[in-house]
Write an enzyme that holds these catalytic residues in place. Structure first.
Site, PDB file in Angstrom:
ATOM      1  N   TYR A 161       6.862  -9.719   7.552  1.00 15.42           N
ATOM      2  CA  TYR A 161       6.370  -8.420   7.179  1.00 15.42           C
ATOM      3  C   TYR A 161       7.308  -8.112   8.785  1.00 15.42           C
ATOM      4  O   TYR A 161       7.295  -8.681   9.828  1.00 15.42           O
ATOM      5  CB  TYR A 161       5.363  -7.764   7.631  1.00 15.42           C
ATOM      6  CG  TYR A 161       4.629  -8.150   5.959  1.00 15.42           C
ATOM      7  CD1 TYR A 161       4.514  -6.813   5.602  1.00 15.42           C
ATOM      8  CD2 TYR A 161       3.395  -9.008   5.556  1.00 15.42           C
ATOM      9  CE1 TYR A 161       4.105  -6.470   4.188  1.00 15.42           C
ATOM     10  CE2 TYR A 161       3.649  -9.028   4.480  1.00 15.42           C
ATOM     11  CZ  TYR A 161       3.206  -7.613   3.532  1.00 15.42           C
ATOM     12  OH  TYR A 161       3.224  -7.499   2.553  1.00 15.42           O
ATOM     13  N   ASP A 218       0.689  -1.209  -0.060  1.00 15.78           N
ATOM     14  CA  ASP A 218      -0.100   0.102   0.201  1.00 15.78           C
ATOM     15  C   ASP A 218       1.004   1.088   0.429  1.00 15.78           C
ATOM     16  O   ASP A 218       2.492   1.266  -0.149  1.00 15.78           O
ATOM     17  CB  ASP A 218      -0.825  -0.034   1.159  1.00 15.78           C
ATOM     18  CG  ASP A 218      -1.831  -1.292   1.161  1.00 15.78           C
ATOM     19  OD1 ASP A 218      -2.210  -1.564   0.538  1.00 15.78           O
ATOM     20  OD2 ASP A 218      -2.485  -1.665   2.471  1.00 15.78           O
TER      21      ASP A 218
END
Length: 274
Positions: free
Chosen positions: A110, A52
């Site tokens: 992540y 994003d």
């Protein structure tokens, strides 16, 4: 036709996410523009995981198909010559036809870097998330780590899924979740098979609420069981989120991800505690 894999690193603060958009201010747009300048032809890319706006990547992977014959370092040096300072190709490798940047991946990792204190840290703007706390207060890292453990395993993660998520199924497998504290820093590492849109940021929103004492650690299990986005905390800021690594079967022999970042170096040693 040869399939080439590229390892990519980028500063997501400069872009409106990965996926190409009409205005052109995305990582995919600038990467494919650089490839076109280097190769002299359009070379569409396929990415391991779309990030994003504001989300960074330390170990993103893409593949492309080409008839050009170049040695691996030529792809690195030639493409980087046309990229802005916020994006870099770290490695290139010729791959077999059955390699696919997205579908061959079996693991994604992540990291989230979070700082807290009485004021924001201007020099970390865009590179770390932050929580404003009164002097002398801190986040409860132990409670955050405890709460994160309920996410390990195969679950329906609908409570952490963005409304616009296009994934066919909300069921994903998380391999490990860790929360570590160092001074006024909190670092989170989440490893899983795949992730839903905004999933890590929505998890972070819940972890921050728990760390601030607004919710008990057990609340994370209630949110997960609800399978309802309304049950979770608001989506947390993208600034401190990094796609650290994409894992593939050993048979593909891809280069190891480069040293991720000085922000995370040594944080997740195997014997480190919360």
């Amino acid at each position: 036709m040869t399939r080439i894999a590229l390892g990519i690193q980028y500063d997501g603060a400069a872009f409106s996410g990965w996926q190409s958009q009409p205005h052109g201010n995305t990582v995919q747009d600038v990467l494919e523009a650089a490839l076109r300048e280097f190769a002299g032809v359009a070379l569409p890319t396929t990415v391991a995981g779309r990030t994003d706006a504001g989300v960074h990547a330390l170990g993103q992977v893409v593949h492309l198909d080409t008839e050009l014959v170049r040695d691996p370092f030529s792809w690195v040096r030639g493409t980087n010559a046309f990229l802005p300072p916020t994006v870099a190709v770290r490695w290139a490798q010729a791959m077999p036809e059955d390699f696919h940047a997205r579908f061959s991946a079996h693991r994604r990792t992540y990291y989230y870097a979070l700082t807290y204190g009485p004021t924001r840290a201007p020099l970390l703007e865009g590179k770390a998330g932050y929580v404003t706390l009164p002097p002398g207060q801190s986040l409860d890292v132990t409670a955050m780590h405890e709460a994160a453990q309920v996410l390990v395993g195969e679950h329906d993660f609908s409570s952490f899924r963005a409304a616009e998520c296009q994934a066919k199924s909300p069921v994903k497998t998380m391999y490990s979740t860790e929360v570590r504290g160092q001074g006024e820093w909190v670092f989170v590492r989440i490893r899983g098979s795949a992730f839903l849109h905004h999933m890590v940021r929505n998890i972070m929103g819940c972890l921050v609420a728990i760390g601030r004492g607004k919710r008990p650690a057990a609340w994370m299990g209630e949110v997960l069981a609800a399978r309802d986005r309304k049950a979770a905390a608001p989506t947390f800021m993208p600034d401190g989120l990094y796609l650290a690594e994409v894992g593939y079967p050993d048979a593909f022999r891809l280069p190891a991800s480069p040293a991720s970042s000085s922000l995370f170096r040594g944080v997740f040693d195997e014997h480190a505690g919360p």
